[in-house]
Design a protein around this motif. Structure first.
Motif, short mmCIF file in Angstrom:
data_model
loop_
_atom_site.label_atom_id
_atom_site.label_comp_id
_atom_site.label_asym_id
_atom_site.label_seq_id
_atom_site.Cartn_x
_atom_site.Cartn_y
_atom_site.Cartn_z
N GLY A 1 11.37 19.66 -1.81
CA GLY A 1 12.71 19.61 -1.25
C GLY A 1 12.67 19.78 0.25
N ILE A 2 13.68 19.29 0.96
CA ILE A 2 13.64 19.30 2.43
C ILE A 2 13.69 20.71 3.01
CG2 ILE A 2 14.61 16.99 2.72
CD1 ILE A 2 17.34 18.27 3.13
N SER A 3 14.10 21.70 2.23
CA SER A 3 14.13 23.08 2.73
C SER A 3 12.86 23.85 2.38
CB SER A 3 15.35 23.82 2.16
OG SER A 3 15.30 23.85 0.74
N HIS A 4 11.90 23.21 1.73
CA HIS A 4 10.66 23.88 1.35
C HIS A 4 9.84 24.22 2.60
CE1 HIS A 4 6.76 24.60 -0.59
NE2 HIS A 4 7.41 24.67 -1.75
N PRO A 5 9.13 25.33 2.61
CA PRO A 5 8.36 25.73 3.80
C PRO A 5 7.36 24.69 4.29
CG PRO A 5 8.51 27.56 2.25
CD PRO A 5 9.10 26.37 1.56
N ILE A 6 6.83 23.84 3.41
CA ILE A 6 5.83 22.86 3.87
C ILE A 6 6.45 21.49 4.16
CG2 ILE A 6 4.01 24.02 2.58
CD1 ILE A 6 4.12 21.70 0.55
N ALA A 7 7.78 21.38 4.08
CA ALA A 7 8.44 20.08 4.25
C ALA A 7 8.20 19.46 5.61
CB ALA A 7 9.94 20.22 3.98
N ILE B 1 4.81 14.45 1.59
CA ILE B 1 3.80 14.86 2.56
C ILE B 1 2.45 14.27 2.13
CG2 ILE B 1 2.71 16.82 3.69
CD1 ILE B 1 5.21 18.41 2.44
N PRO B 2 1.88 13.36 2.91
CA PRO B 2 0.62 12.72 2.51
C PRO B 2 -0.48 13.74 2.26
CG PRO B 2 1.59 11.60 4.39
CD PRO B 2 2.38 12.84 4.20
N ILE B 3 -1.25 13.52 1.20
CA ILE B 3 -2.40 14.36 0.91
C ILE B 3 -3.58 13.84 1.73
CG2 ILE B 3 -4.06 15.01 -0.89
CD1 ILE B 3 -1.73 15.01 -2.85
N GLU B 4 -4.27 14.74 2.40
CA GLU B 4 -5.35 14.35 3.30
C GLU B 4 -6.51 13.68 2.54
OE1 GLU B 4 -6.44 17.91 5.29
OE2 GLU B 4 -4.54 18.09 6.39
N GLY B 5 -7.11 12.69 3.18
CA GLY B 5 -8.25 12.00 2.59
C GLY B 5 -7.90 10.60 2.14
N ASP C 1 0.85 -1.19 0.00
CA ASP C 1 0.00 0.00 0.00
C ASP C 1 0.88 1.24 0.00
OD1 ASP C 1 -2.46 -1.36 0.06
OD2 ASP C 1 -2.26 -1.66 2.23
N ASP C 2 0.43 2.26 -0.68
CA ASP C 2 1.19 3.51 -0.80
C ASP C 2 0.19 4.66 -0.70
OD1 ASP C 2 3.24 5.29 -1.20
OD2 ASP C 2 4.02 4.31 -2.99
N ARG C 3 0.69 5.89 -0.78
CA ARG C 3 -0.20 7.04 -0.66
C ARG C 3 0.27 8.16 -1.57
NH1 ARG C 3 -3.97 9.33 2.47
NH2 ARG C 3 -4.17 7.51 3.79
N LEU C 4 -0.70 8.81 -2.21
CA LEU C 4 -0.41 9.98 -3.02
C LEU C 4 0.07 11.11 -2.11
CD1 LEU C 4 -0.70 10.65 -6.08
CD2 LEU C 4 -2.82 11.84 -5.49
N SER C 5 1.17 11.75 -2.48
CA SER C 5 1.80 12.73 -1.61
C SER C 5 2.28 13.94 -2.38
CB SER C 5 3.00 12.11 -0.88
OG SER C 5 2.62 10.95 -0.16
N ALA C 6 2.34 15.07 -1.69
CA ALA C 6 3.02 16.24 -2.23
C ALA C 6 4.50 16.05 -1.98
CB ALA C 6 2.51 17.50 -1.55
N VAL C 7 5.32 16.21 -2.99
CA VAL C 7 6.75 16.00 -2.87
C VAL C 7 7.48 17.33 -3.03
CG1 VAL C 7 8.77 14.83 -3.83
CG2 VAL C 7 6.59 13.63 -3.71
N SER D 1 0.78 16.42 7.00
CA SER D 1 -0.13 16.16 5.89
C SER D 1 -0.49 17.50 5.27
CB SER D 1 -1.39 15.42 6.36
OG SER D 1 -2.14 16.23 7.24
N ILE D 2 -1.14 17.44 4.11
CA ILE D 2 -1.49 18.68 3.43
C ILE D 2 -2.85 18.51 2.74
CG2 ILE D 2 -0.28 18.04 1.29
CD1 ILE D 2 0.46 21.03 1.00
N ALA D 3 -3.66 19.54 2.81
CA ALA D 3 -4.95 19.53 2.13
C ALA D 3 -4.73 19.78 0.64
CB ALA D 3 -5.87 20.58 2.72
#
Length: 311
Positions: free
Chosen positions: A181-187, A265-269, A173-179, A191-193
């Motif tokens: 860089g590690i220095s990005h503000p949302i890193a 970062i996993p996408i919520e839902g 099992d895997d999950r769709l995620s926002a990818v 999770s992210i909406a």
């Protein structure tokens, strides 16, 4: 007419059936002759001898085009099935040589490429005499190749719908995620909406890639319209881009395996859940080499689960 024609097929050769099937596929004798590596006159004579054998015309010919006759259309599925059975027979003979020769054809979706790479390399080292052909295409293209007998198995995330002629087996099992860089503000986000992605500069996988198919489906369900600045039909350049910029992409979590400078970062839902699978043609002969490859693939994904690289 079909029964009469089939009753006269006892003396036919596979060479004639291959010529007929190629001509029916291309509707061009010159192109079909090139694919069989013979002259057009030799190819035409092969078709003519088959028609004489069956005592029917298989093609309408004129100076502009070639088309199948009614008899040709009726007989084509039998010819294709005979050629497929002959191929299965050949595969069985090769398997008797205990994997000392033969070819294994595998289809891998772009989104599954990184997950499959370890299994591919281990198979090459374990079975050096098996020729491995790997095709990277969209899931739709690969499943069509599987149904056409062009590949022996397909590695992809499981689609919502699949042909009854295809069996799917779950690997992980895997999950769709926002990818990013590690220095990005949302890193650092847990999770992210999906709606929050609209605030960022997006570089998305191209339409037809599996991660994009799932993303578009979720966006449609939630009434969200994402406007990517860039679309790429390969995972590697997408990862390189987000690694060196402030852009965001959307891929499976496992796609960043081995990239310590990226964060998924996993996408919520629950809609973002993805099932890694391998697909085979139902009731078709299974090459020993394919079984060996699947064993290696299962071992590789099991190790990745233990290492926390897969959910």
């Amino acid at each position: 007419m079909t029964i009469f024609a089939l009753s006269n097929m006892k003396n036919m050769e596979l060479r004639q059936l291959r010529a007929f099937a190629l001509a029916a596929q291309t509707m061009n004798f010159s192109e079909a002759a090139d694919k069989m590596c013979v002259t057009q006159s030799t190819f035409s004579q092969t078709i003519k001898s088959l028609e004489q054998e069956l005592k029917v015309e298989l093609f309408h010919r004129n100076s502009h085009e070639v088309t199948l006759t009614e008899a040709g259309r009726e007989i084509l599925p039998f010819a294709q099935n005979t050629l497929q059975q002959a191929k299965y027979c050949e595969d069985r003979v090769l398997d008797l040589m205990q994997l000392r020769c033969g070819t294994l054809n595998i289809g891998v979706t772009h989104s599954f490429k990184i997950v499959a790479s370890d299994a591919i390399m281990l198979f090459i080292r374990t079975y050096p005499n098996i020729r491995l052909m790997v095709y990277y295409k969209t899931m739709r293209e690969l499943l069509e190749m599987l149904e056409g007998g062009e590949v022996d198995c397909v590695l992809s995330y499981k689609p919502d719908t699949i042909s009854d002629d295809i069996e799917s087996h779950t690997l992980f099992d895997d999950r769709l995620s926002a990818v990013v860089g590690i220095s990005h503000p949302i890193a650092s986000a847990k999770s992210i909406a999906l709606s929050e992605l609209k605030r960022h500069s997006l570089a998305l996988p191209a339409k037809g890639m599996q991660a994009r198919n799932i993303l578009d489906q979720i966006c449609h369900q939630r009434g969200i319209d994402l406007q990517p600045r860039l679309e790429i039909n390969e995972v590697t350049p997408l990862l390189q881009l987000v690694q060196t910029s402030s852009m965001v992409t959307v891929l499976s979590r496992s796609s960043i395996e081995g990239h310590n400078d990226l964060k998924a970062i996993p996408i919520e839902g629950s809609e973002g859940l993805m099932t890694g699978s391998f697909h085979v043609l139902r009731d078709a002969y299974r090459k020993h080499s394919m079984k060996a490859f699947v064993d290696i693939l299962v071992q590789a994904t099991t190790v990745h689960k233990r290492m926390g690289l897969l959910d």
